[in-house]
Write an enzyme that holds these catalytic residues in place. Structure first.
Site, mmCIF file in Angstrom:
data_model
loop_
_atom_site.group_PDB
_atom_site.id
_atom_site.type_symbol
_atom_site.label_atom_id
_atom_site.label_comp_id
_atom_site.label_asym_id
_atom_site.label_seq_id
_atom_site.Cartn_x
_atom_site.Cartn_y
_atom_site.Cartn_z
ATOM 1 C CB CYS A 78 36.530 64.666 10.850
ATOM 2 S SG CYS A 78 35.387 64.353 9.547
ATOM 3 C CB CYS A 374 30.331 48.619 10.791
ATOM 4 S SG CYS A 374 28.893 48.224 11.787
#
Ligand SMILES: C[S@@+](CC[C@H](N)C(=O)[O-])C[C@H]1O[C@@H](n2cnc3c(N)ncnc32)[C@H](O)[C@@H]1O
Length: 416
Positions: A78, A374
């Site tokens: 994150c 991806c």
């Protein structure tokens, strides 16, 4: 190490701020475009020391383990949670635009389908048993240090509320102070916990681990290095109305909303095709939905996901026929001749992409191709092969399922 003040021009593909210096680019994690920052520099890596002029797009991070001052170190995930939603989403979309452009491709690219906090149903924890405690958390960036966590804004409530149970499973299986991995998938019947990298387990320890798990609530299965240790409930996941029991540690998309968005796009692009090939099928994320449209041949490199898919297809009413084939598609792609059997081909390879398969598709006459990826850079390489041979890109949609990171999924549709 030298200290200097620099201005960040843009974010790189890994999400680090990039500034130009006299001797080349400098990469500064946690710095945002437009910011003037003081850094301690070693070669091309800058450590953010202070912010002289902050970007108006800088926001309060969602997690206290974030950033250079993170509690108990900096969690390695994150790394873009301090970036406001709109520029963060534009950055991810632009990664796809830039990757395609680098191969000479300039199709329209849709807005990013956004991810949201609390959606992650699949989380891989770093774990280590210490004398005092069982540590569960995430590795600090580029380090073996484990940042212990008790909450996490991206993980699903079902995973976070069961952290004590996950910790108990880790403690029951940990043999010594070695670090190991606990992968957790939230399923309809409870958590599917796959523990890896623990080598030795005595019979006594095994028995006690099984007893521990059986006394816990909300755990469907625990496996150790790919083998089922105990399975109080069959873990079940839903692929578009079909229930599948995935093998331990199987690949699944990380969030259900992103999986549904990808599957809806894949189905829409396949249209009314009657004969479909789903390459790199996994346990049938797309296959089982596509089997409502036409007959599907699923090809995958691993036995166990195919067995799960096969079992689900055979036990579900109302599907068109599904066949499965285990095949190493990197070494033995479906050849142009074989591809004559299909009106539509979907492929969803690992990060390395599907170069050989794309070369064969480029030689084929398959009408519709859907590429799911991806990794925008290998996707761009593969799409360029198809475009060179006469395919037209009709739609490109970026999808977020790894919130506040630079990872982005893409669904691209092509026609000939
Ligand atoms: C990104 S996952 C996609 C799986 C599935 N489409 C889904 O959405 O869940 C890639 C899949 O490719 C499979 N795979 C990896 N290498 C392969 C190979 N050489 N040949 C065939 N399949 C492979 C993996 O086992 C995995 O299931």
């Amino acid at each position: 190490m030298s200290t200097e003040t620099i201005t960040i021009q843009k974010l790189g593909a890994q999400g680090d701020g990039i500034a130009q210096s006299a001797d080349g680019p400098v990469y500064v994690p946690f710095a945002l475009p437009g910011e003037t920052v003081a850094i301690a520099r070693v070669k091309s890596h800058g450590t953010l020391m202070s912010i002289a002029a902050a970007s108006p797009d800088r926001q309060e991070p969602h997690c206290r383990h974030f950033g250079p001052d993170g509690v108990n170190g900096t969690c390695g995930g994150c790394t873009l949670q301090h970036y406001a939603d709109a520029p963060y989403r534009a950055f991810k979309r632009q990664l796809v635009v830039d990757a395609l452009r680098s191969k000479g491709l300039t199709p329209e690219v849709d807005e990013l389908i956004a991810a949201h906090p609390g959606e992650r149903r699949r989380v891989v924890f770093a774990a280590r048993k210490t004398e005092k405690d069982m540590l569960i958390g995430f590795n600090q960036a580029e380090s073996h240090h484990i940042v212990a966590i008790h909450e996490c804004p991206i993980a699903s409530a079902g995973i976070i509320s069961r952290l004590p149970a996950i910790r108990a499973v880790g403690a029951a299986l940990a043999v010594n102070a070695e670090a190991f991995r606990i992968s957790v998938l939230e399923t309809l019947s409870g958590l599917d916990i796959a523990v890896d990298e623990i080598k030795k387990l005595s019979d006594k320890q095994r028995r006690s681990a099984i007893e521990t798990v059986l006394a816990l609530r909300g755990i469907a299965r625990v496996s150790l290095n790919g083998e089922i240790l105990v399975e109080p409930m069959k873990p079940m996941i839903d692929f578009g109305g079909v229930q599948v029991s995935p093998p331990p540690g199987a690949f699944t998309q990380a969030t259900k909303p992103a999986e549904d968005a990808m599957a809806d796009l894949v189905a829409a692009h396949v249209g009314k095709a009657k004969r479909i090939a789903d390459l790199f099928s996994g346990s049938g994320t797309f296959t089982l939905r596509l089997a409502r449209i036409g007959r599907v041949h699923a090809v995958e490199g691993e036995d166990k996901p195919l067995a799960a898919l096969d079992h689900a297809a055979r036990n579900t009413q109302g599907l068109k026929p599904v066949t499965t084939e285990r095949r190493d598609l990197f070494r033995r792609p479906l050849m142009a001749q074989e591809l004559k059997a299909y009106d539509a081909v979907v492929f969803d390879p690992p990060r390395a992409g599907a170069e050989f398969q794309s070369k064969e598709l480029a030689r084929s006459a398959v009408k519709k191709i859907v590429a799911v990826s991806c990794n925008p850079s290998t996707l761009a390489r593969d799409l360029a092969l198809l475009v060179e041979s006469g395919y037209r890109i009709t739609r490109v949609t970026p999808i977020d399922q790894f919130l506040w990171t630079s990872h982005v999924e893409v669904v691209a549709a092509l026609e000939k």
